[in-house]
Design a protein around this motif. Structure first.
Motif, PDB file in Angstrom:
ATOM      1  N   ASP A  96      39.369  -6.674 -44.852  1.00 40.13           N
ATOM      2  CA  ASP A  96      39.425  -6.844 -43.397  1.00 40.13           C
ATOM      3  C   ASP A  96      38.112  -6.421 -42.753  1.00 40.13           C
ATOM      4  OD1 ASP A  96      42.005  -7.833 -43.423  1.00 40.13           O
ATOM      5  OD2 ASP A  96      42.923  -5.862 -43.231  1.00 40.13           O
ATOM      6  N   LEU A  97      37.442  -5.445 -43.366  1.00 41.11           N
ATOM      7  CA  LEU A  97      36.075  -5.088 -42.985  1.00 41.11           C
ATOM      8  C   LEU A  97      35.192  -5.481 -44.164  1.00 41.11           C
ATOM      9  CD1 LEU A  97      36.698  -1.592 -41.353  1.00 41.11           C
ATOM     10  CD2 LEU A  97      36.001  -3.683 -40.175  1.00 41.11           C
ATOM     11  N   ALA A  98      34.543  -6.618 -44.065  1.00 32.40           N
ATOM     12  CA  ALA A  98      33.818  -7.196 -45.190  1.00 32.40           C
ATOM     13  C   ALA A  98      32.471  -6.524 -45.404  1.00 32.40           C
ATOM     14  CB  ALA A  98      33.613  -8.696 -44.953  1.00 32.40           C
ATOM     15  N   PRO A  99      31.923  -6.575 -46.625  1.00 27.73           N
ATOM     16  CA  PRO A  99      30.575  -6.049 -46.873  1.00 27.73           C
ATOM     17  C   PRO A  99      29.560  -6.669 -45.918  1.00 27.73           C
ATOM     18  CG  PRO A  99      31.656  -6.554 -48.938  1.00 27.73           C
ATOM     19  CD  PRO A  99      32.555  -7.075 -47.857  1.00 27.73           C
ATOM     20  N   GLY A 100      28.748  -5.829 -45.303  1.00 26.64           N
ATOM     21  CA  GLY A 100      27.747  -6.297 -44.352  1.00 26.64           C
ATOM     22  C   GLY A 100      28.209  -6.316 -42.915  1.00 26.64           C
ATOM     23  N   SER A 101      29.500  -6.167 -42.684  1.00 29.40           N
ATOM     24  CA  SER A 101      30.011  -6.185 -41.315  1.00 29.40           C
ATOM     25  C   SER A 101      29.962  -4.782 -40.709  1.00 29.40           C
ATOM     26  CB  SER A 101      31.449  -6.707 -41.277  1.00 29.40           C
ATOM     27  OG  SER A 101      32.328  -5.806 -41.938  1.00 29.40           O
ATOM     28  N   ASN A 102      29.944  -4.735 -39.389  1.00 24.94           N
ATOM     29  CA  ASN A 102      29.944  -3.454 -38.685  1.00 24.94           C
ATOM     30  C   ASN A 102      31.366  -2.950 -38.496  1.00 24.94           C
ATOM     31  OD1 ASN A 102      27.164  -3.516 -38.428  1.00 24.94           O
ATOM     32  ND2 ASN A 102      27.223  -4.413 -36.370  1.00 24.94           N
ATOM     33  N   LEU A 103      31.522  -1.644 -38.585  1.00 21.55           N
ATOM     34  CA  LEU A 103      32.794  -1.045 -38.216  1.00 21.55           C
ATOM     35  C   LEU A 103      32.968  -1.141 -36.708  1.00 21.55           C
ATOM     36  CD1 LEU A 103      32.709   0.081 -41.131  1.00 21.55           C
ATOM     37  CD2 LEU A 103      33.559   2.246 -40.214  1.00 21.55           C
ATOM     38  N   PRO A 104      34.195  -1.064 -36.218  1.00 21.92           N
ATOM     39  CA  PRO A 104      34.385  -0.995 -34.769  1.00 21.92           C
ATOM     40  C   PRO A 104      33.575   0.168 -34.187  1.00 21.92           C
ATOM     41  CG  PRO A 104      36.480  -1.330 -35.880  1.00 21.92           C
ATOM     42  CD  PRO A 104      35.479  -1.047 -36.952  1.00 21.92           C
ATOM     43  N   SER A 105      33.244   0.065 -32.922  1.00 21.10           N
ATOM     44  CA  SER A 105      32.457   1.111 -32.266  1.00 21.10           C
ATOM     45  C   SER A 105      33.255   2.411 -32.210  1.00 21.10           C
ATOM     46  CB  SER A 105      32.088   0.678 -30.850  1.00 21.10           C
ATOM     47  OG  SER A 105      33.260   0.607 -30.045  1.00 21.10           O
ATOM     48  N   THR A 106      32.542   3.495 -31.966  1.00 24.22           N
ATOM     49  CA  THR A 106      33.208   4.788 -31.841  1.00 24.22           C
ATOM     50  C   THR A 106      34.251   4.762 -30.735  1.00 24.22           C
ATOM     51  OG1 THR A 106      31.247   5.971 -32.641  1.00 24.22           O
ATOM     52  CG2 THR A 106      32.849   7.250 -31.378  1.00 24.22           C
ATOM     53  N   ALA A 107      33.921   4.103 -29.633  1.00 25.62           N
ATOM     54  CA  ALA A 107      34.890   4.010 -28.534  1.00 25.62           C
ATOM     55  C   ALA A 107      36.145   3.280 -28.975  1.00 25.62           C
ATOM     56  CB  ALA A 107      34.247   3.307 -27.338  1.00 25.62           C
TER      57      ALA A 107
ATOM     58  N   GLN B  81      29.877   6.480 -49.996  1.00 24.48           N
ATOM     59  CA  GLN B  81      28.952   5.350 -50.108  1.00 24.48           C
ATOM     60  C   GLN B  81      29.653   4.013 -49.858  1.00 24.48           C
ATOM     61  OE1 GLN B  81      25.974   5.645 -53.322  1.00 24.48           O
ATOM     62  NE2 GLN B  81      26.968   7.563 -53.901  1.00 24.48           N
ATOM     63  N   LEU B  82      30.687   4.052 -49.034  1.00 21.28           N
ATOM     64  CA  LEU B  82      31.350   2.819 -48.624  1.00 21.28           C
ATOM     65  C   LEU B  82      30.675   2.209 -47.404  1.00 21.28           C
ATOM     66  CD1 LEU B  82      35.134   3.708 -49.034  1.00 21.28           C
ATOM     67  CD2 LEU B  82      33.834   2.047 -50.363  1.00 21.28           C
ATOM     68  N   VAL B  83      30.089   3.055 -46.567  1.00 20.81           N
ATOM     69  CA  VAL B  83      29.424   2.577 -45.352  1.00 20.81           C
ATOM     70  C   VAL B  83      28.074   3.274 -45.218  1.00 20.81           C
ATOM     71  CG1 VAL B  83      31.638   2.169 -44.188  1.00 20.81           C
ATOM     72  CG2 VAL B  83      30.436   4.338 -43.844  1.00 20.81           C
ATOM     73  N   VAL B  84      27.216   2.671 -44.407  1.00 23.16           N
ATOM     74  CA  VAL B  84      25.910   3.269 -44.103  1.00 23.16           C
ATOM     75  C   VAL B  84      25.706   3.215 -42.602  1.00 23.16           C
ATOM     76  CG1 VAL B  84      24.834   2.735 -46.320  1.00 23.16           C
ATOM     77  CG2 VAL B  84      24.774   1.045 -44.490  1.00 23.16           C
ATOM     78  N   GLY B  85      24.901   4.124 -42.093  1.00 22.93           N
ATOM     79  CA  GLY B  85      24.618   4.161 -40.665  1.00 22.93           C
ATOM     80  C   GLY B  85      24.230   5.560 -40.252  1.00 22.93           C
ATOM     81  N   ARG B  86      23.699   5.661 -39.056  1.00 25.90           N
ATOM     82  CA  ARG B  86      23.305   6.970 -38.548  1.00 25.90           C
ATOM     83  C   ARG B  86      23.902   7.165 -37.153  1.00 25.90           C
ATOM     84  NH1 ARG B  86      19.087   5.312 -35.330  1.00 25.90           N
ATOM     85  NH2 ARG B  86      18.049   3.391 -35.968  1.00 25.90           N
ATOM     86  N   ALA B  87      23.881   8.382 -36.704  1.00 25.82           N
ATOM     87  CA  ALA B  87      24.462   8.709 -35.408  1.00 25.82           C
ATOM     88  C   ALA B  87      23.807   7.870 -34.310  1.00 25.82           C
ATOM     89  CB  ALA B  87      24.273  10.193 -35.109  1.00 25.82           C
TER      90      ALA B  87
ATOM     91  N   ALA C  18      25.113   1.435 -35.200  1.00 26.20           N
ATOM     92  CA  ALA C  18      26.286   0.808 -35.802  1.00 26.20           C
ATOM     93  C   ALA C  18      26.450   1.278 -37.252  1.00 26.20           C
ATOM     94  CB  ALA C  18      26.141  -0.706 -35.759  1.00 26.20           C
ATOM     95  N   VAL C  19      27.699   1.454 -37.663  1.00 29.97           N
ATOM     96  CA  VAL C  19      28.012   1.817 -39.042  1.00 29.97           C
ATOM     97  C   VAL C  19      28.451   0.548 -39.763  1.00 29.97           C
ATOM     98  CG1 VAL C  19      29.486   3.199 -40.549  1.00 29.97           C
ATOM     99  CG2 VAL C  19      28.665   4.150 -38.377  1.00 29.97           C
ATOM    100  N   THR C  20      27.813   0.280 -40.911  1.00 29.24           N
ATOM    101  CA  THR C  20      27.995  -0.993 -41.613  1.00 29.24           C
ATOM    102  C   THR C  20      28.627  -0.773 -42.972  1.00 29.24           C
ATOM    103  OG1 THR C  20      26.019  -1.853 -40.511  1.00 29.24           O
ATOM    104  CG2 THR C  20      26.789  -3.060 -42.441  1.00 29.24           C
ATOM    105  N   VAL C  21      29.528  -1.674 -43.351  1.00 28.30           N
ATOM    106  CA  VAL C  21      30.120  -1.629 -44.688  1.00 28.30           C
ATOM    107  C   VAL C  21      29.040  -1.973 -45.700  1.00 28.30           C
ATOM    108  CG1 VAL C  21      31.872  -2.585 -46.227  1.00 28.30           C
ATOM    109  CG2 VAL C  21      32.374  -2.300 -43.782  1.00 28.30           C
ATOM    110  N   ARG C  22      28.896  -1.134 -46.700  1.00 29.64           N
ATOM    111  CA  ARG C  22      27.833  -1.320 -47.671  1.00 29.64           C
ATOM    112  C   ARG C  22      28.058  -2.551 -48.519  1.00 29.64           C
ATOM    113  NH1 ARG C  22      25.823   3.115 -51.969  1.00 29.64           N
ATOM    114  NH2 ARG C  22      24.198   1.735 -52.685  1.00 29.64           N
TER     115      ARG C  22
END
Length: 257
Positions: free
Chosen positions: A30-41, A65-71, A74-78
């Motif tokens: 449902d959250l595919a590799p390369g896609s962004n996670l929903p926003s923090t809000a 190591q499932l996702v990458v991103g910084r504060a 956007a947080v992205t599925v690896r």
């Protein structure tokens, strides 16, 4: 009079429960590799959680190591973190001079794979391996212990056991890799693999497994006991394979009839 049973509660902290739900979204696609996670809000609204709790959940997924991103970004599925293992594709011998099928399969998927042979020794196997090979409690077997890597990351701890009547005075007892893999060698030795039976369980990792696979937490591992049978249903190999449960799924293929 009817009895009402209270709904079981989840004892995990909220950020662990949020990470579990997001992990399932990732593993199911449902959250595919390369896609962004929903926003923090959006995550705060979905889970009725504070910003700090959401960040703690995301940090768990980063540590795994499932996702990458910084504060603040956007947080992205690896990419290439979820892998499907097809055991049937690794069983058959290969042609002379060809690499082991596990390496070929990894290359086909666009990754670089290699194995490191850690040890070759004669030892008493664990009880389930002893039973699978038809040994008595005092018999020993040859153990070939290795770790498999994909893109320089440890992905699987492998311990393969062979009865002494098969392994004695053969390359199975030498501390070096076997060209083409053990299915090819077993065929050359007169024990061609005919049937492979897997028993798969989810377990809390042992200390050895946790260290060898560089696991981020106590998430379960997938443990497979694979028994390979040759002619006359004779067991010729029993292998214990352990891989991170949050990164892999196992695909089995069956024919009709």
């Amino acid at each position: 009079m009817s009895t009402t049973h209270p709904e079981p509660s989840d004892p995990r902290s909220l950020h662990e429960r949020i990470a579990a739900d997001l992990r399932d979204d990732i593993m199911s696609g449902d959250l595919a590799p390369g896609s962004n996670l929903p926003s923090t809000a959006q995550l705060k609204e979905r889970f009725s959680a504070s910003n700090a709790t959401i960040q703690k959940a995301l940090q768990l997924l980063k540590d795994e190591q499932l996702v990458v991103g910084r504060a603040g970004a956007a947080v992205t599925v690896r990419e290439h973190r979820q892998r499907t293992i097809r055991p049937a594709s690794h069983m058959a011998p290969v042609a002379p001079g060809k690499p082991y099928r596990w390496l070929t399969e990894a290359t086909r998927l666009g990754t670089a794979a290699h194995s490191t042979l850690l040890d070759v020794t004669e030892t008493r196997p664990p009880a389930d391996v002893t039973a699978a090979l038809g040994l008595d409690d005092t018999e020993t077997a040859v153990l070939r212990h290795q770790i498999l890597y994909i893109d320089s990351e440890p992905v699987e701890l492998v311990k393969s056991y062979y009865p002494l009547f098969i392994a004695r005075d053969t390359p199975l007892m030498a501390k070096r890799k076997i060209r083409g893999g053990t299915p090819t060698l077993l065929s050359e030795l007169g024990h061609p693999p005919r049937l492979s039976v897997d028993r798969v369980s989810a377990r809390v990792p042992t200390q050895e497994q946790h260290r060898a696979l560089n696991l981020p937490s106590d998430l379960p591992v997938l443990r497979t006991l694979r028994v390979v049978y040759s002619d006359d249903e004779r067991p010729v190999e029993a292998t214990v394979m352990v891989k991170a449960g949050h990164l892999y799924e196992v695909q089995y293929e069956f024919g009709a009839g």
